[in-house]
Design a protein around this motif. Structure first.
Motif, PDB file in Angstrom:
ATOM      1  N   MET A   1     -14.049 -22.203 -21.124  1.00  0.00           N
ATOM      2  CA  MET A   1     -14.930 -21.647 -22.133  1.00  0.00           C
ATOM      3  C   MET A   1     -14.978 -22.590 -23.324  1.00  0.00           C
ATOM      4  SD  MET A   1     -14.920 -17.578 -23.005  1.00  0.00           S
ATOM      5  CE  MET A   1     -13.459 -17.054 -22.190  1.00  0.00           C
ATOM      6  N   SER A   2     -16.089 -22.580 -24.018  1.00  0.00           N
ATOM      7  CA  SER A   2     -16.228 -23.414 -25.210  1.00  0.00           C
ATOM      8  C   SER A   2     -15.456 -22.793 -26.370  1.00  0.00           C
ATOM      9  CB  SER A   2     -17.705 -23.541 -25.589  1.00  0.00           C
ATOM     10  OG  SER A   2     -18.201 -22.304 -26.056  1.00  0.00           O
ATOM     11  N   ASP A   3     -15.202 -23.602 -27.386  1.00  0.00           N
ATOM     12  CA  ASP A   3     -14.492 -23.102 -28.561  1.00  0.00           C
ATOM     13  C   ASP A   3     -15.270 -21.981 -29.231  1.00  0.00           C
ATOM     14  OD1 ASP A   3     -12.412 -24.831 -28.143  1.00  0.00           O
ATOM     15  OD2 ASP A   3     -13.139 -26.339 -29.561  1.00  0.00           O
ATOM     16  N   GLU A   4     -16.592 -22.095 -29.240  1.00  0.00           N
ATOM     17  CA  GLU A   4     -17.442 -21.071 -29.849  1.00  0.00           C
ATOM     18  C   GLU A   4     -17.326 -19.755 -29.076  1.00  0.00           C
ATOM     19  OE1 GLU A   4     -22.149 -20.390 -30.146  1.00  0.00           O
ATOM     20  OE2 GLU A   4     -21.434 -22.279 -31.020  1.00  0.00           O
ATOM     21  N   SER A   5     -17.319 -19.842 -27.760  1.00  0.00           N
ATOM     22  CA  SER A   5     -17.195 -18.656 -26.921  1.00  0.00           C
ATOM     23  C   SER A   5     -15.818 -18.019 -27.093  1.00  0.00           C
ATOM     24  CB  SER A   5     -17.439 -19.011 -25.460  1.00  0.00           C
ATOM     25  OG  SER A   5     -17.433 -17.854 -24.672  1.00  0.00           O
ATOM     26  N   ASP A   6     -14.775 -18.860 -27.133  1.00  0.00           N
ATOM     27  CA  ASP A   6     -13.421 -18.355 -27.369  1.00  0.00           C
ATOM     28  C   ASP A   6     -13.328 -17.641 -28.709  1.00  0.00           C
ATOM     29  OD1 ASP A   6     -12.277 -19.103 -24.997  1.00  0.00           O
ATOM     30  OD2 ASP A   6     -11.287 -20.895 -25.786  1.00  0.00           O
ATOM     31  N   ALA A   7     -13.946 -18.213 -29.721  1.00  0.00           N
ATOM     32  CA  ALA A   7     -13.913 -17.602 -31.053  1.00  0.00           C
ATOM     33  C   ALA A   7     -14.596 -16.240 -31.034  1.00  0.00           C
ATOM     34  CB  ALA A   7     -14.584 -18.520 -32.072  1.00  0.00           C
ATOM     35  N   GLY A   8     -15.710 -16.131 -30.335  1.00  0.00           N
ATOM     36  CA  GLY A   8     -16.404 -14.846 -30.226  1.00  0.00           C
ATOM     37  C   GLY A   8     -15.569 -13.811 -29.501  1.00  0.00           C
ATOM     38  N   TYR A   9     -14.898 -14.240 -28.436  1.00  0.00           N
ATOM     39  CA  TYR A   9     -14.022 -13.348 -27.672  1.00  0.00           C
ATOM     40  C   TYR A   9     -12.881 -12.857 -28.555  1.00  0.00           C
ATOM     41  CZ  TYR A   9     -10.266 -11.958 -24.545  1.00  0.00           C
ATOM     42  OH  TYR A   9      -9.232 -11.270 -23.957  1.00  0.00           O
ATOM     43  N   LEU A  10     -12.213 -13.790 -29.241  1.00  0.00           N
ATOM     44  CA  LEU A  10     -11.086 -13.415 -30.096  1.00  0.00           C
ATOM     45  C   LEU A  10     -11.516 -12.482 -31.211  1.00  0.00           C
ATOM     46  CD1 LEU A  10      -9.192 -16.818 -30.303  1.00  0.00           C
ATOM     47  CD2 LEU A  10      -8.468 -14.742 -29.095  1.00  0.00           C
ATOM     48  N   GLU A  11     -12.659 -12.748 -31.806  1.00  0.00           N
ATOM     49  CA  GLU A  11     -13.168 -11.886 -32.864  1.00  0.00           C
ATOM     50  C   GLU A  11     -13.421 -10.472 -32.328  1.00  0.00           C
ATOM     51  OE1 GLU A  11     -17.133 -11.487 -35.658  1.00  0.00           O
ATOM     52  OE2 GLU A  11     -16.548 -13.476 -34.929  1.00  0.00           O
ATOM     53  N   TYR A  12     -14.059 -10.391 -31.175  1.00  0.00           N
ATOM     54  CA  TYR A  12     -14.344  -9.082 -30.581  1.00  0.00           C
ATOM     55  C   TYR A  12     -13.048  -8.331 -30.271  1.00  0.00           C
ATOM     56  CZ  TYR A  12     -15.749  -5.393 -27.473  1.00  0.00           C
ATOM     57  OH  TYR A  12     -15.908  -4.144 -26.920  1.00  0.00           O
ATOM     58  N   VAL A  13     -12.112  -8.989 -29.590  1.00  0.00           N
ATOM     59  CA  VAL A  13     -10.871  -8.334 -29.180  1.00  0.00           C
ATOM     60  C   VAL A  13     -10.057  -7.885 -30.391  1.00  0.00           C
ATOM     61  CG1 VAL A  13      -8.634  -8.715 -28.046  1.00  0.00           C
ATOM     62  CG2 VAL A  13     -10.744  -9.409 -26.909  1.00  0.00           C
ATOM     63  N   HIS A  14      -9.936  -8.746 -31.393  1.00  0.00           N
ATOM     64  CA  HIS A  14      -9.170  -8.364 -32.582  1.00  0.00           C
ATOM     65  C   HIS A  14      -9.808  -7.173 -33.302  1.00  0.00           C
ATOM     66  CE1 HIS A  14      -6.163 -11.399 -32.322  1.00  0.00           C
ATOM     67  NE2 HIS A  14      -7.028 -12.397 -32.393  1.00  0.00           N
ATOM     68  N   GLY A  15     -11.111  -7.138 -33.326  1.00  0.00           N
ATOM     69  CA  GLY A  15     -11.797  -6.036 -33.996  1.00  0.00           C
ATOM     70  C   GLY A  15     -11.753  -4.720 -33.230  1.00  0.00           C
TER      71      GLY A  15
END
Length: 166
Positions: A1-15
């Motif tokens: 996964m790209s860094d941008e995709s990882d960041a979106g995943y992490l943001e979603y999961v943390h929220g």
């Protein structure tokens, strides 16, 4: 996964982590199993994130994944194995006594898994019949009948303890 995709995943999961853990705990009645269900769900979510992140209602998709993970665990049966004498008591919530919550949680565990999932989603997570039908991939009529059967089973299990509250 790209860094941008990882960041979106992490943001979603943390929220969404507190909400996912709450639903998992309401389904399982056990904080350790709830953590396992959430972990399994977010792991599967990570593998599918590039596709799922483009879906309009990601929460609905993830709730479906979580409920299906719960139903799969019930079918597997490993949840019957316990390494401790009694489950840890979660922090008390407002509404009802600790004894009432404990009795209801124990009774809910004795209801068949699909009916248990319907009751938790409908009454503890305040989901509509349509939302539950979508999550469980069944008709609204099935949700209504599972609700009815689940409430009947709870009444039978609880007997006179609820005095018509269900």
């Amino acid at each position: 996964m790209s860094d941008e995709s990882d960041a979106g995943y992490l943001e979603y999961v943390h929220g969404r982590m507190p909400a996912l853990r709450r639903i998992a705990f309401l389904l399982s009645g056990d904080s350790d199993q709830a953590d396992d269900l959430v972990q399994e769900t977010i792991t599967k979510l990570y593998a599918k994130w590039p596709r799922i992140s483009r879906v309009e209602h990601v929460d609905n998709y993830v709730h479906t994944m979580l409920v299906r993970a719960f139903l799969d665990e019930k079918r597997r049966g490993w949840w019957r194995v316990s390494l401790r004498g009694a489950p840890p008591e979660p922090p008390p919530r407002p509404g009802g006594t600790t004894e009432e919550r404990t009795v209801l949680r124990a009774a809910l565990r004795r209801v068949p898994a699909r009916q248990q999932a319907v009751l938790v989603l409908r009454f503890l997570c305040d989901q509509s019949v349509a939302d539950v039908a979508r999550i469980l991939d069944c008709s609204e009529g099935t949700v209504k009948s599972q609700t009815s059967h689940g409430l009947t089973a709870l009444r039978r299990i609880l007997g006179d303890r609820v005095g018509g509250a269900l």
